[in-house]
Design a protein around this motif. Sequence first.
Motif, PDB file in Angstrom:
ATOM      1  N   LYS A  70     -13.639  32.550 -50.312  1.00  0.00           N
ATOM      2  CA  LYS A  70     -13.131  32.013 -49.433  1.00  0.00           C
ATOM      3  C   LYS A  70     -14.794  32.252 -48.792  1.00  0.00           C
ATOM      4  CE  LYS A  70      -9.109  31.549 -49.234  1.00  0.00           C
ATOM      5  NZ  LYS A  70      -8.383  30.512 -48.642  1.00  0.00           N
ATOM      6  N   ALA A  71     -15.974  32.361 -49.169  1.00  0.00           N
ATOM      7  CA  ALA A  71     -16.754  31.880 -48.615  1.00  0.00           C
ATOM      8  C   ALA A  71     -17.144  30.928 -49.251  1.00  0.00           C
ATOM      9  CB  ALA A  71     -18.100  33.511 -48.772  1.00  0.00           C
ATOM     10  N   TYR A  72     -18.709  30.964 -49.383  1.00  0.00           N
ATOM     11  CA  TYR A  72     -19.642  29.524 -50.365  1.00  0.00           C
ATOM     12  C   TYR A  72     -19.335  29.358 -51.385  1.00  0.00           C
ATOM     13  CZ  TYR A  72     -22.002  28.852 -45.504  1.00  0.00           C
ATOM     14  OH  TYR A  72     -21.727  28.951 -44.362  1.00  0.00           O
ATOM     15  N   GLY A  73     -18.615  30.550 -52.724  1.00  0.00           N
ATOM     16  CA  GLY A  73     -17.858  30.101 -53.555  1.00  0.00           C
ATOM     17  C   GLY A  73     -18.599  30.569 -54.775  1.00  0.00           C
ATOM     18  N   TYR A  74     -19.005  28.810 -55.678  1.00  0.00           N
ATOM     19  CA  TYR A  74     -19.462  29.043 -56.861  1.00  0.00           C
ATOM     20  C   TYR A  74     -20.954  28.667 -56.343  1.00  0.00           C
ATOM     21  CZ  TYR A  74     -21.060  27.295 -61.525  1.00  0.00           C
ATOM     22  OH  TYR A  74     -21.552  28.138 -62.876  1.00  0.00           O
ATOM     23  N   TYR A  75     -21.162  28.047 -55.533  1.00  0.00           N
ATOM     24  CA  TYR A  75     -22.212  26.740 -55.059  1.00  0.00           C
ATOM     25  C   TYR A  75     -23.868  27.914 -54.162  1.00  0.00           C
ATOM     26  CZ  TYR A  75     -20.372  23.098 -57.795  1.00  0.00           C
ATOM     27  OH  TYR A  75     -19.482  22.831 -58.908  1.00  0.00           O
ATOM     28  N   GLY A  76     -22.742  29.140 -53.354  1.00  0.00           N
ATOM     29  CA  GLY A  76     -23.452  29.529 -52.331  1.00  0.00           C
ATOM     30  C   GLY A  76     -23.543  28.157 -51.481  1.00  0.00           C
ATOM     31  N   ASP A  77     -24.415  28.763 -50.713  1.00  0.00           N
ATOM     32  CA  ASP A  77     -25.159  27.522 -49.806  1.00  0.00           C
ATOM     33  C   ASP A  77     -26.557  26.826 -49.970  1.00  0.00           C
ATOM     34  OD1 ASP A  77     -27.223  29.877 -48.734  1.00  0.00           O
ATOM     35  OD2 ASP A  77     -26.736  29.535 -46.945  1.00  0.00           O
ATOM     36  N   GLY A  78     -26.802  27.349 -51.043  1.00  0.00           N
ATOM     37  CA  GLY A  78     -27.939  26.876 -51.366  1.00  0.00           C
ATOM     38  C   GLY A  78     -29.132  27.155 -50.843  1.00  0.00           C
ATOM     39  N   ASN A  79     -29.629  28.187 -49.749  1.00  0.00           N
ATOM     40  CA  ASN A  79     -30.385  29.236 -49.155  1.00  0.00           C
ATOM     41  C   ASN A  79     -30.297  30.266 -49.681  1.00  0.00           C
ATOM     42  OD1 ASN A  79     -31.943  29.205 -47.868  1.00  0.00           O
ATOM     43  ND2 ASN A  79     -31.553  29.053 -45.824  1.00  0.00           N
ATOM     44  N   LYS A  80     -29.124  31.549 -48.416  1.00  0.00           N
ATOM     45  CA  LYS A  80     -29.987  32.606 -49.108  1.00  0.00           C
ATOM     46  C   LYS A  80     -28.653  33.155 -49.640  1.00  0.00           C
ATOM     47  CE  LYS A  80     -32.880  33.221 -44.546  1.00  0.00           C
ATOM     48  NZ  LYS A  80     -32.665  34.336 -43.389  1.00  0.00           N
ATOM     49  N   ILE A  81     -27.716  32.723 -49.180  1.00  0.00           N
ATOM     50  CA  ILE A  81     -26.157  33.114 -50.041  1.00  0.00           C
ATOM     51  C   ILE A  81     -25.842  32.552 -50.958  1.00  0.00           C
ATOM     52  CG2 ILE A  81     -23.670  32.700 -49.791  1.00  0.00           C
ATOM     53  CD1 ILE A  81     -24.510  32.267 -46.713  1.00  0.00           C
ATOM     54  N   GLY A  82     -26.275  33.629 -52.198  1.00  0.00           N
ATOM     55  CA  GLY A  82     -26.514  33.251 -53.754  1.00  0.00           C
ATOM     56  C   GLY A  82     -24.444  32.876 -53.745  1.00  0.00           C
ATOM     57  N   ARG A  83     -24.450  32.104 -55.654  1.00  0.00           N
ATOM     58  CA  ARG A  83     -23.531  32.090 -55.819  1.00  0.00           C
ATOM     59  C   ARG A  83     -21.985  33.342 -55.798  1.00  0.00           C
ATOM     60  NH1 ARG A  83     -23.805  29.297 -62.247  1.00  0.00           N
ATOM     61  NH2 ARG A  83     -23.265  31.456 -63.167  1.00  0.00           N
ATOM     62  N   ASN A  84     -21.194  32.745 -56.133  1.00  0.00           N
ATOM     63  CA  ASN A  84     -19.900  34.067 -56.337  1.00  0.00           C
ATOM     64  C   ASN A  84     -20.206  35.499 -54.905  1.00  0.00           C
ATOM     65  OD1 ASN A  84     -18.177  32.441 -57.839  1.00  0.00           O
ATOM     66  ND2 ASN A  84     -20.090  33.191 -59.133  1.00  0.00           N
ATOM     67  N   THR A  85     -20.450  35.023 -53.826  1.00  0.00           N
ATOM     68  CA  THR A  85     -21.146  36.236 -53.183  1.00  0.00           C
ATOM     69  C   THR A  85     -19.744  36.326 -52.028  1.00  0.00           C
ATOM     70  OG1 THR A  85     -23.229  35.058 -53.741  1.00  0.00           O
ATOM     71  CG2 THR A  85     -23.372  37.298 -51.440  1.00  0.00           C
ATOM     72  N   PRO A  86     -19.025  37.516 -52.264  1.00  0.00           N
ATOM     73  CA  PRO A  86     -18.381  38.048 -51.293  1.00  0.00           C
ATOM     74  C   PRO A  86     -18.938  38.584 -49.762  1.00  0.00           C
ATOM     75  CG  PRO A  86     -18.390  40.010 -52.574  1.00  0.00           C
ATOM     76  CD  PRO A  86     -18.722  38.582 -53.478  1.00  0.00           C
ATOM     77  N   LEU A  87     -18.853  37.984 -49.095  1.00  0.00           N
ATOM     78  CA  LEU A  87     -19.153  38.355 -47.113  1.00  0.00           C
ATOM     79  C   LEU A  87     -18.495  38.924 -46.378  1.00  0.00           C
ATOM     80  CD1 LEU A  87     -20.638  34.661 -46.843  1.00  0.00           C
ATOM     81  CD2 LEU A  87     -21.812  36.564 -47.726  1.00  0.00           C
ATOM     82  N   ILE A  88     -19.503  39.779 -44.771  1.00  0.00           N
ATOM     83  CA  ILE A  88     -18.649  40.263 -43.743  1.00  0.00           C
ATOM     84  C   ILE A  88     -19.641  39.108 -42.944  1.00  0.00           C
ATOM     85  CG2 ILE A  88     -18.753  42.400 -42.293  1.00  0.00           C
ATOM     86  CD1 ILE A  88     -19.005  44.275 -44.776  1.00  0.00           C
ATOM     87  N   CYS A  89     -18.640  39.098 -41.951  1.00  0.00           N
ATOM     88  CA  CYS A  89     -18.575  38.036 -40.975  1.00  0.00           C
ATOM     89  C   CYS A  89     -18.161  39.016 -39.452  1.00  0.00           C
ATOM     90  CB  CYS A  89     -18.032  36.255 -40.775  1.00  0.00           C
ATOM     91  SG  CYS A  89     -18.828  36.236 -42.282  1.00  0.00           S
ATOM     92  N   ASP A  90     -19.127  39.113 -38.820  1.00  0.00           N
ATOM     93  CA  ASP A  90     -18.657  39.333 -37.389  1.00  0.00           C
ATOM     94  C   ASP A  90     -18.613  37.726 -36.531  1.00  0.00           C
ATOM     95  OD1 ASP A  90     -18.530  42.141 -37.781  1.00  0.00           O
ATOM     96  OD2 ASP A  90     -20.796  42.329 -37.310  1.00  0.00           O
ATOM     97  N   VAL A  91     -17.887  37.625 -35.913  1.00  0.00           N
ATOM     98  CA  VAL A  91     -17.806  36.297 -35.016  1.00  0.00           C
ATOM     99  C   VAL A  91     -16.906  36.642 -33.608  1.00  0.00           C
ATOM    100  CG1 VAL A  91     -16.042  33.964 -35.243  1.00  0.00           C
ATOM    101  CG2 VAL A  91     -16.867  35.139 -37.708  1.00  0.00           C
TER     102      VAL A  91
END
Length: 182
Positions: free
Chosen positions: A150-171
Amino acid sequence: MNKFYLLSLILFAFISCKSPEARHPVSVKSGSFIDASVERNKKMNSKEHAHIKKLIQQEKNLKYIASPNGFWYAYKTKLEADSLKTPKFGDVVTYNYNIKALNGTEIYTTENLKTQTYTIDKEELFSGLREGLKLMKEGETVTFLFPSQKAYGYYGDGNKIGRNTPLICDVTLYSITENEHN
């Protein structure tokens, strides 16, 4: 000589009128790669869900809700007024957020990401945040726990978020501008 050319031409035309034959594959795949990939993804998904559920149990200040869209969320600031609406398709929302790893390490701060403007379901945004914004009202702050798919999945964001990384977001959702066609 003319008979030879005429006979060759008729023979060539007869042979070239043959319908094409289907080609058979050289090798047949059994689907074992896909089966292995499905099993690997199921294991990874269950590990992520277990880690997220452990975080939820440890959190005493927030009450997390399981979303039908495959993520969890908790209100830090919740507005109970029924007159406030959630954004719908085509509405423009203004919000800010941060992104952290499940261990709490900040990946992107709100200062890095700045205040964002997004048209609901008409622009690119990772699926968890796209669905999460639809749950919020103006002025609310929500913490989301996103498994990697549900985040950036298999590819990550191509920068700081690696692939298959679960995330916490405060919105924090600042404003909703309704689409005239809604």
